[in-house]
Design a protein around this motif. Structure first.
Motif, PDB file in Angstrom:
ATOM      1  N   TYR A  53      -3.432 -14.574 -29.522  1.00  0.00           N
ATOM      2  CA  TYR A  53      -2.505 -14.067 -30.620  1.00  0.00           C
ATOM      3  C   TYR A  53      -3.101 -13.958 -31.900  1.00  0.00           C
ATOM      4  O   TYR A  53      -3.966 -14.784 -32.114  1.00  0.00           O
ATOM      5  N   GLN A  54      -2.799 -12.934 -32.718  1.00  0.00           N
ATOM      6  CA  GLN A  54      -3.506 -12.775 -34.064  1.00  0.00           C
ATOM      7  C   GLN A  54      -2.779 -12.459 -35.095  1.00  0.00           C
ATOM      8  O   GLN A  54      -1.794 -11.529 -34.765  1.00  0.00           O
ATOM      9  N   LYS A  55      -3.174 -12.878 -36.217  1.00  0.00           N
ATOM     10  CA  LYS A  55      -2.288 -12.399 -37.401  1.00  0.00           C
ATOM     11  C   LYS A  55      -3.211 -11.779 -38.199  1.00  0.00           C
ATOM     12  O   LYS A  55      -4.544 -12.206 -38.694  1.00  0.00           O
ATOM     13  N   PRO A  56      -3.049 -10.404 -38.409  1.00  0.00           N
ATOM     14  CA  PRO A  56      -4.421  -9.531 -39.284  1.00  0.00           C
ATOM     15  C   PRO A  56      -4.510 -10.159 -40.445  1.00  0.00           C
ATOM     16  O   PRO A  56      -3.754 -10.985 -41.302  1.00  0.00           O
ATOM     17  N   LYS A  63       0.821  -4.608 -41.234  1.00  0.00           N
ATOM     18  CA  LYS A  63       1.696  -5.588 -41.443  1.00  0.00           C
ATOM     19  C   LYS A  63       1.138  -7.000 -40.935  1.00  0.00           C
ATOM     20  O   LYS A  63       0.731  -7.064 -39.579  1.00  0.00           O
ATOM     21  N   ARG A  64       0.999  -8.052 -41.747  1.00  0.00           N
ATOM     22  CA  ARG A  64       0.544  -9.052 -41.395  1.00  0.00           C
ATOM     23  C   ARG A  64       1.587  -9.978 -40.531  1.00  0.00           C
ATOM     24  O   ARG A  64       2.109 -11.003 -41.006  1.00  0.00           O
ATOM     25  N   SER A  65       1.918  -9.538 -39.367  1.00  0.00           N
ATOM     26  CA  SER A  65       2.876 -10.215 -38.390  1.00  0.00           C
ATOM     27  C   SER A  65       1.646 -10.501 -36.985  1.00  0.00           C
ATOM     28  O   SER A  65       1.009 -10.017 -36.629  1.00  0.00           O
ATOM     29  N   ILE A  66       2.114 -11.851 -36.497  1.00  0.00           N
ATOM     30  CA  ILE A  66       1.473 -12.159 -35.182  1.00  0.00           C
ATOM     31  C   ILE A  66       1.646 -11.239 -34.021  1.00  0.00           C
ATOM     32  O   ILE A  66       2.824 -10.852 -33.649  1.00  0.00           O
ATOM     33  N   ARG A  67       0.538 -10.817 -33.443  1.00  0.00           N
ATOM     34  CA  ARG A  67       0.633  -9.904 -32.407  1.00  0.00           C
ATOM     35  C   ARG A  67      -0.112 -10.196 -31.137  1.00  0.00           C
ATOM     36  O   ARG A  67      -1.210 -10.919 -31.611  1.00  0.00           O
ATOM     37  N   LYS A  98     -11.337 -11.716 -37.463  1.00  0.00           N
ATOM     38  CA  LYS A  98     -10.242 -12.870 -37.337  1.00  0.00           C
ATOM     39  C   LYS A  98     -10.872 -13.777 -36.059  1.00  0.00           C
ATOM     40  O   LYS A  98     -10.667 -15.026 -36.022  1.00  0.00           O
ATOM     41  N   ASP A 102     -11.527 -17.698 -35.909  1.00  0.00           N
ATOM     42  CA  ASP A 102     -10.780 -18.540 -34.846  1.00  0.00           C
ATOM     43  C   ASP A 102     -11.824 -19.253 -33.991  1.00  0.00           C
ATOM     44  O   ASP A 102     -11.624 -20.647 -33.574  1.00  0.00           O
TER      45      ASP A 102
END
Length: 256
Positions: A53-56, A63-67, A98, A102
């Motif tokens: 799972y990454q958030k840009p 868009k900075r949403s988790i993907r 990212k 992490d």
């Protein structure tokens, strides 16, 4: 970042998006902010293999949403002091900086990406197809001054190389012009196909000579198509071949 950047020319720009949005391989230098044991680094790096799972990051164009992104391969190549060298094969849109961040969090040291090199984009690999701007300049100058195409042909590759990684459907000559006009592909136009054709996935439609006609979306799997006698099996999405290259053998309103 340095490395592989495929560039489409003229009509091939129609399919370049298919290359850009395919798997990518990177070699990355990560700088740790503290000391860590080699065994811990190996364990943490291996942890990121698979779906993540990454958030840009803040500075990104999406868009900075988790993907969810998939890491197909991740390999620790070298450790030197607080620098680690890793190779990563991942889905497009996976942010390497990212990932480095992490990895630092998991190690408890903190970390950031120091250098990044893209060694593969889709079917194009650094050790096979990468050329320098100087090579392009010299090949172009030679072609313009003497008409010698040998060197420029080593740099500008046929559009068919861009679909090497895709499932393929080869069609009869009688169906080519219809597909070039944008018609969908029907069973009677098929000569053969590869076994990895999947429903709702992108497929390359080629002539029997291996010329790219179009990209389409398969409506059935290869196994399903093998059992069909009629019907449309692929929806044509991006036509590459100009019309009129092959003689028309269809009537208006009929699928290819």
């Amino acid at each position: 970042m340095t490395g592989v950047l495929p560039i489409g020319l003229a009509n091939s720009t129609k399919v370049i998006g298919n290359v850009i949005h395919s798997v990518k391989e990177y070699v990355m230098v990560i700088q740790l902010h503290g000391d860590a044991r080699e065994s811990s680094v190996k364990m943490v790096v291996e942890y990121f293999k698979g779906d993540i799972y990454q958030k840009p990051p803040l500075r990104s164009s999406v868009k900075r949403s988790i993907r969810v992104r998939r890491i197909y391969e991740i390999e620790l190549l070298e450790i030197r002091d607080r620098f680690i060298l890793v190779r990563v094969l991942s889905d497009p849109g996976t942010y390497m900086r990212k990932l480095a961040h992490d990895i630092g969090l998991m190690l408890g040291t903190g970390a950031h990406m120091r250098e990044l090199r893209r060694t593969r984009t889709g079917p194009y690999r650094e050790d096979e197809t990468l050329v320098r701007l100087q090579d392009i300049s010299e090949a172009l100058a030679l072609w313009r001054s003497s008409g010698d195409e040998r060197y420029i042909r080593r740099i500008i590759l046929p559009v068919e190389t861009s679909i090497a990684h895709l499932p393929k459907i080869m069609i009869l000559d009688t169906a080519v012009d219809a597909i070039a006009h944008g018609a969908n592909l029907a069973v009677p136009g098929i000569a053969r196909l590869t076994s990895n054709v999947e429903r709702n996935k992108t497929v390359a439609i080629l002539t029997l000579k291996g010329e790219l006609v179009a990209l389409g979306t398969a409506l059935y799997s290869a196994k399903e198509i093998a059992g069909m006698k009629k019907g449309v099996v692929a929806r044509t999405r991006r036509v590459v071949m100009p019309t009129g290259i092959y003689p028309p053998a269809w009537r208006k309103g009929q699928p290819g």
